[in-house]
Design an enzyme around this catalytic site. Structure first.
Site, PDB file in Angstrom:
ATOM      1  N   ALA A 199      -0.047  77.792 -36.566  1.00  0.00           N
ATOM      2  CA  ALA A 199      -0.590  76.483 -36.483  1.00  0.00           C
ATOM      3  C   ALA A 199      -1.348  76.355 -37.769  1.00  0.00           C
ATOM      4  CB  ALA A 199      -1.317  76.309 -35.243  1.00  0.00           C
ATOM      5  N   ALA A 205      -3.474  66.918 -42.724  1.00  0.00           N
ATOM      6  CA  ALA A 205      -3.824  68.049 -43.629  1.00  0.00           C
ATOM      7  C   ALA A 205      -2.522  69.052 -43.630  1.00  0.00           C
ATOM      8  CB  ALA A 205      -5.234  68.844 -43.154  1.00  0.00           C
ATOM      9  N   GLU A 256       6.931  83.764 -47.855  1.00  0.00           N
ATOM     10  CA  GLU A 256       7.312  82.541 -47.271  1.00  0.00           C
ATOM     11  C   GLU A 256       8.365  81.673 -48.174  1.00  0.00           C
ATOM     12  OE1 GLU A 256       5.679  78.543 -44.884  1.00  0.00           O
ATOM     13  OE2 GLU A 256       4.221  80.042 -45.650  1.00  0.00           O
ATOM     14  N   ARG A 257       8.052  81.573 -49.491  1.00  0.00           N
ATOM     15  CA  ARG A 257       8.646  80.480 -50.405  1.00  0.00           C
ATOM     16  C   ARG A 257       9.971  81.569 -50.648  1.00  0.00           C
ATOM     17  NH1 ARG A 257       3.279  78.819 -52.920  1.00  0.00           N
ATOM     18  NH2 ARG A 257       2.842  77.177 -51.429  1.00  0.00           N
ATOM     19  N   HIS A 300      32.967  63.652 -48.641  1.00  0.00           N
ATOM     20  CA  HIS A 300      33.795  63.466 -47.248  1.00  0.00           C
ATOM     21  C   HIS A 300      33.904  61.954 -47.131  1.00  0.00           C
ATOM     22  CE1 HIS A 300      32.721  67.556 -46.494  1.00  0.00           C
ATOM     23  NE2 HIS A 300      33.106  67.452 -45.138  1.00  0.00           N
ATOM     24  N   GLY A 301      33.221  61.059 -47.854  1.00  0.00           N
ATOM     25  CA  GLY A 301      33.444  59.632 -47.665  1.00  0.00           C
ATOM     26  C   GLY A 301      32.768  59.229 -46.328  1.00  0.00           C
ATOM     27  N   GLU A 336       6.719  68.952 -55.003  1.00  0.00           N
ATOM     28  CA  GLU A 336       5.740  68.546 -56.016  1.00  0.00           C
ATOM     29  C   GLU A 336       4.467  69.667 -56.084  1.00  0.00           C
ATOM     30  OE1 GLU A 336       8.186  65.511 -54.891  1.00  0.00           O
ATOM     31  OE2 GLU A 336       6.837  66.528 -53.468  1.00  0.00           O
TER      32      GLU A 336
END
Length: 379
Positions: free
Chosen positions: A125, A131, A242-243, A338-339, A367
């Site tokens: 968490a 934030a 993590e990335r 797929h339209g 960003e």
């Protein structure tokens, strides 16, 4: 291009993982999407199959297999044969390693076996209503007392938020220092720890995402993870991995979207011939196919570097940025090809489109990734 081959034992692991996802996860996917949460039993079954925290030492019940390629295999097989909301990678490779890196021996013995078995589910968490990527702006606070800390605050958009038995909570403990953060181990049942709504999302609907509230929660000092006031730096240590995890997941989902779209355009007839014979379709998918192949080489190279302990955080940011943006382009083109069918949830491409949008946001927005890369390139 042919990928560099995995070790024979890894291919055996892939076969076992694929069977697990096909038999234990995919059959429940539709129900989980409707209820907004994965069955806890799915974590127990993964534990029984030896798929959780496989990096952990055998002394705690793990396999001691720290090669990241094992996790890469799980990410890929879950994308193709499991469920996007089944967040065992968050549990196993994003949160649990904090105990390995920063936990003391007592904490490792107390917690790791239950994480490896799937008996206890993990969450972390950090994000708050005001934030997100700017951790310095968090408002959750913890105040030290004789043998405990009193924790107050609100966290939101927490993955595994409902299922989690153990939550690593980041809170300010040094008000004058914007980076004065400490990590606390908050356990299910602690007085003052409450869960809010099961949040309804655009995509990844089977993954339980929730608000968490901490009202005068007394956290024993034995549940401080790592060093007091050093939590910000502890969190930064895990960002490159993590990335990389995000990049592996993005690329796997991109490949799934390509396969789904390829199958559709081969069978869909327009003006008497398959859509796959139309030049626009051929050129659009050919360009994306080239990008996917090139991205795979880069991501695999990042995995190699990570296994050597040499993954540059900027390279991880590049991988995360490029693959998340590529995934966005692929699912968008898939829907277009797929339209009208692509707009219907009964078609997999529609769900892939919904699921993939978050990946340009979580683990650092596109960003933020650009700013990290720009600092390396220009400053």
């Amino acid at each position: 291009m042919q990928r560099r081959p995995f070790e024979p034992e890894m291919e055996q692991f892939r076969d076992a993982a694929r069977k697990f996802f096909q038999t234990e996860i995919r059959p429940h996917s539709e129900r989980w999407r409707e209820t907004g949460i994965v069955d806890r039993e799915a974590f127990l079954k993964a534990g029984e199959a030896g798929l959780l925290c496989i990096w952990a030492d055998e002394a705690y019940g793990g396999l001691g297999a720290n090669d990241f390629r094992y996790e890469q295999i799980l990410i890929e097989e879950n994308a193709f044969h499991g469920d996007s909301g089944y967040f065992i990678t968050l549990h196993s490779r994003l949160v649990a390693p904090y105990f390995q890196h920063f936990g003391n021996e007592e904490q490792k013995q107390r917690f790791l076996p239950s994480f490896i078995s799937g008996e206890k589910i993990l969450a972390i968490a950090m994000t708050e209503p005001d934030a997100g990527s700017d951790l310095a702006g968090m408002k959750a606070r913890a105040v030290e007392h004789d043998d405990y800390w009193v924790l107050n605050g609100t966290k939101t958009y927490i993955s595994n938020g409902i299922n989690a038995d153990v939550v690593i909570v980041a809170a300010k403990t040094h008000v004058e220092n914007p980076h004065g953060v400490t990590l606390f181990i908050v356990e299910r049942g602690m007085e003052g720890f409450e869960r809010g709504r099961l949040l309804k999302k655009m995509g990844m609907k089977s993954q339980d995402t929730a608000e968490l509230f901490f009202r005068d929660v007394k956290v024993p000092k034995a549940n401080v993870l790592g060093q007091v006031h050093a939590g910000f730096y502890h969190l930064m240590k895990g960002l490159a991995e993590e990335r990389l995890i995000g990049a592996c997941g993005n690329l796997a989902a991109t490949r799934v979207a390509m396969e789904v779209t390829r199958e559709f355009v081969r069978n869909r007839k327009v003006f008497g011939k398959p859509l796959s014979k139309m030049q626009n379709t051929r050129f659009k998918l050919a360009a994306l196919d080239a990008e996917i192949d090139i991205a795979q080489v880069y991501v695999d190279r990042c995995v190699e570097q990570h296994n050597l302990g040499a993954l540059d955080p900027v390279d991880a940011a590049r991988a995360k940025l490029y693959t998340s943006e590529l995934a966005g382009r692929m699912v968008d083109e898939g829907v277009q090809q797929h339209g009208g069918a692509g707009y219907m949830e009964e078609y997999e491409i529609c769900r892939l489109y919904q699921d993939e949008r978050i990946h340009r946001i979580l683990a650092g927005t596109s960003e933020i990734m650009k700013e990290i890369i720009a600092r390396s390139t220009l400053d």
